[in-house]
Design a protein around this motif. Structure first.
Motif, mmCIF file in Angstrom:
data_model
loop_
_atom_site.group_PDB
_atom_site.id
_atom_site.type_symbol
_atom_site.label_atom_id
_atom_site.label_comp_id
_atom_site.label_asym_id
_atom_site.label_seq_id
_atom_site.Cartn_x
_atom_site.Cartn_y
_atom_site.Cartn_z
ATOM 1 N N ARG A 161 0.827 -1.207 0.000
ATOM 2 C CA ARG A 161 0.000 0.000 0.000
ATOM 3 C C ARG A 161 0.865 1.263 0.000
ATOM 4 N NH1 ARG A 161 -5.132 -1.393 4.031
ATOM 5 N NH2 ARG A 161 -6.150 -2.814 2.552
ATOM 6 N N ILE A 162 1.883 1.275 0.823
ATOM 7 C CA ILE A 162 2.785 2.432 0.857
ATOM 8 C C ILE A 162 3.447 2.627 -0.496
ATOM 9 C CG2 ILE A 162 4.950 3.300 1.843
ATOM 10 C CD1 ILE A 162 4.026 2.016 4.526
ATOM 11 N N LYS A 163 3.927 1.555 -1.079
ATOM 12 C CA LYS A 163 4.579 1.633 -2.395
ATOM 13 C C LYS A 163 3.603 2.163 -3.450
ATOM 14 C CE LYS A 163 6.949 -1.195 -5.812
ATOM 15 N NZ LYS A 163 7.377 -2.555 -6.190
ATOM 16 N N SER A 164 2.372 1.701 -3.416
ATOM 17 C CA SER A 164 1.374 2.131 -4.388
ATOM 18 C C SER A 164 1.077 3.623 -4.259
ATOM 19 C CB SER A 164 0.088 1.317 -4.203
ATOM 20 O OG SER A 164 -0.888 1.688 -5.137
ATOM 21 N N VAL A 165 1.013 4.109 -3.033
ATOM 22 C CA VAL A 165 0.745 5.536 -2.811
ATOM 23 C C VAL A 165 1.965 6.369 -3.191
ATOM 24 C CG1 VAL A 165 0.290 7.291 -1.039
ATOM 25 C CG2 VAL A 165 -1.047 5.162 -1.076
ATOM 26 N N ARG A 166 3.146 5.951 -2.756
ATOM 27 C CA ARG A 166 4.374 6.704 -3.051
ATOM 28 C C ARG A 166 4.658 6.792 -4.538
ATOM 29 N NH1 ARG A 166 8.534 4.872 1.728
ATOM 30 N NH2 ARG A 166 7.643 6.228 3.328
ATOM 31 N N SER A 167 4.314 5.731 -5.267
ATOM 32 C CA SER A 167 4.572 5.729 -6.709
ATOM 33 C C SER A 167 3.537 6.545 -7.478
ATOM 34 C CB SER A 167 4.576 4.292 -7.244
ATOM 35 O OG SER A 167 3.250 3.764 -7.246
ATOM 36 N N GLY A 168 2.476 6.940 -6.810
ATOM 37 C CA GLY A 168 1.414 7.691 -7.473
ATOM 38 C C GLY A 168 0.370 6.810 -8.132
ATOM 39 N N GLU A 169 0.542 5.503 -8.029
ATOM 40 C CA GLU A 169 -0.418 4.568 -8.610
ATOM 41 C C GLU A 169 -1.781 4.701 -7.931
ATOM 42 O OE1 GLU A 169 -0.486 -0.181 -9.769
ATOM 43 O OE2 GLU A 169 0.745 0.480 -8.079
ATOM 44 N N THR A 170 -1.758 5.001 -6.634
ATOM 45 C CA THR A 170 -2.984 5.168 -5.858
ATOM 46 C C THR A 170 -2.942 6.514 -5.158
ATOM 47 O OG1 THR A 170 -3.062 2.777 -5.450
ATOM 48 C CG2 THR A 170 -4.406 4.170 -4.023
ATOM 49 N N LYS A 171 -4.048 7.219 -5.196
ATOM 50 C CA LYS A 171 -4.164 8.490 -4.474
ATOM 51 C C LYS A 171 -4.941 8.218 -3.186
ATOM 52 C CE LYS A 171 -4.082 11.605 -8.396
ATOM 53 N NZ LYS A 171 -4.280 10.923 -9.644
ATOM 54 N N LEU A 172 -4.479 8.819 -2.099
ATOM 55 C CA LEU A 172 -5.150 8.621 -0.810
ATOM 56 C C LEU A 172 -6.619 9.034 -0.871
ATOM 57 C CD1 LEU A 172 -2.405 9.700 1.741
ATOM 58 C CD2 LEU A 172 -3.206 7.391 1.213
ATOM 59 N N SER A 173 -6.906 10.065 -1.628
ATOM 60 C CA SER A 173 -8.303 10.516 -1.726
ATOM 61 C C SER A 173 -9.180 9.456 -2.407
ATOM 62 C CB SER A 173 -8.389 11.841 -2.495
ATOM 63 O OG SER A 173 -7.865 11.686 -3.803
ATOM 64 N N ASP A 174 -8.579 8.612 -3.251
ATOM 65 C CA ASP A 174 -9.346 7.566 -3.940
ATOM 66 C C ASP A 174 -9.719 6.405 -3.013
ATOM 67 O OD1 ASP A 174 -9.174 9.013 -6.275
ATOM 68 O OD2 ASP A 174 -7.508 7.827 -7.087
ATOM 69 N N ILE A 175 -8.931 6.207 -1.978
ATOM 70 C CA ILE A 175 -9.175 5.050 -1.106
ATOM 71 C C ILE A 175 -9.591 5.462 0.311
ATOM 72 C CG2 ILE A 175 -7.800 3.351 -2.343
ATOM 73 C CD1 ILE A 175 -6.267 4.882 0.656
ATOM 74 N N SER A 176 -9.808 6.743 0.519
ATOM 75 C CA SER A 176 -10.137 7.214 1.866
ATOM 76 C C SER A 176 -11.488 6.694 2.355
ATOM 77 C CB SER A 176 -10.100 8.738 1.928
ATOM 78 O OG SER A 176 -11.102 9.287 1.086
ATOM 79 N N VAL A 177 -12.418 6.463 1.463
ATOM 80 C CA VAL A 177 -13.745 5.963 1.839
ATOM 81 C C VAL A 177 -13.999 4.578 1.269
ATOM 82 C CG1 VAL A 177 -16.226 6.382 1.642
ATOM 83 C CG2 VAL A 177 -14.676 8.303 2.017
ATOM 84 N N ASP A 178 -13.536 4.347 0.052
ATOM 85 C CA ASP A 178 -13.791 3.095 -0.657
ATOM 86 C C ASP A 178 -12.460 2.487 -1.077
ATOM 87 O OD1 ASP A 178 -14.665 1.022 -2.229
ATOM 88 O OD2 ASP A 178 -15.516 2.288 -3.802
ATOM 89 N N THR A 179 -12.116 1.361 -0.459
ATOM 90 C CA THR A 179 -10.813 0.761 -0.727
ATOM 91 C C THR A 179 -10.768 -0.054 -2.020
ATOM 92 O OG1 THR A 179 -11.373 -1.160 0.618
ATOM 93 C CG2 THR A 179 -10.225 0.662 1.721
ATOM 94 N N SER A 180 -11.830 -0.042 -2.784
ATOM 95 C CA SER A 180 -11.844 -0.816 -4.029
ATOM 96 C C SER A 180 -10.902 -0.243 -5.089
ATOM 97 C CB SER A 180 -13.264 -0.901 -4.590
ATOM 98 O OG SER A 180 -13.722 0.379 -4.987
ATOM 99 N N GLU A 181 -10.369 0.936 -4.842
ATOM 100 C CA GLU A 181 -9.473 1.560 -5.815
ATOM 101 C C GLU A 181 -8.022 1.100 -5.701
ATOM 102 O OE1 GLU A 181 -10.419 3.495 -8.412
ATOM 103 O OE2 GLU A 181 -12.445 3.032 -7.737
#
Length: 139
Positions: free
Chosen positions: A27-47
């Motif tokens: 999860r950390i790697k995905s966020v740091r790489s920009g693959e995942t934005k925290l705002s996209d998974i803040s409510v719905d983790t399906s992203e």
């Protein structure tokens, strides 16, 4: 005999922390790489990306069926009904958890994963059934 019953539970805790740490790193790697934005998974983790979701799903799975395992083991110990049958079933269930994890975070073949899950499911059923027999019939 009690230690032989409880050792698989301790090893399951090791498995949970192993999966949890892999999930956290992914999860950390995905966020740091920009693959995942925290705002996209803040409510719905399906992203989360697919591989990260598989780790998260497997982590969550470690708290579903195993709760019945922990409960029956606690009762077996507290009522002094631990025997070789329960010890053997406990180890078999642990092996099913490791196999389920390997499949889930590996090739994730749903059919294989379901077979292993069902094997564990029926092992837990057998543990509860044998516990019931020992408690109510064979005492």
């Amino acid at each position: 005999m009690i230690k032989l019953l409880l050792l698989p539970l301790f090893l399951h805790i090791v498995l949970i922390y192993f999966i949890g740490s892999r999930m956290l790193r992914a999860r950390i790697k995905s966020v740091r790489s920009g693959e995942t934005k925290l705002s996209d998974i803040s409510v719905d983790t399906s992203e989360w990306p697919r591989r990260v979701k598989a780790l998260g799903n497997n982590f969550d799975n470690q708290f579903d069926l195993p709760t019945l395992w922990y409960a029956v083991c606690a009762l077996l110990v507290s009522l002094q009904l631990v025997d070789i049958v329960q010890v053997t079933l406990s180890w078999i269930f642990l092996l099913s958890r490791f196999a389920h994890t390997a499949i889930h975070i590996g090739n994730n073949d749903v059919r294989s994963r379901m077979r292993v899950y069902l094997a564990g499911f029926f092992v837990i059923l057998a543990m509860w059934a044998w516990f019931g027999v020992r408690l109510f019939v064979a005492r």
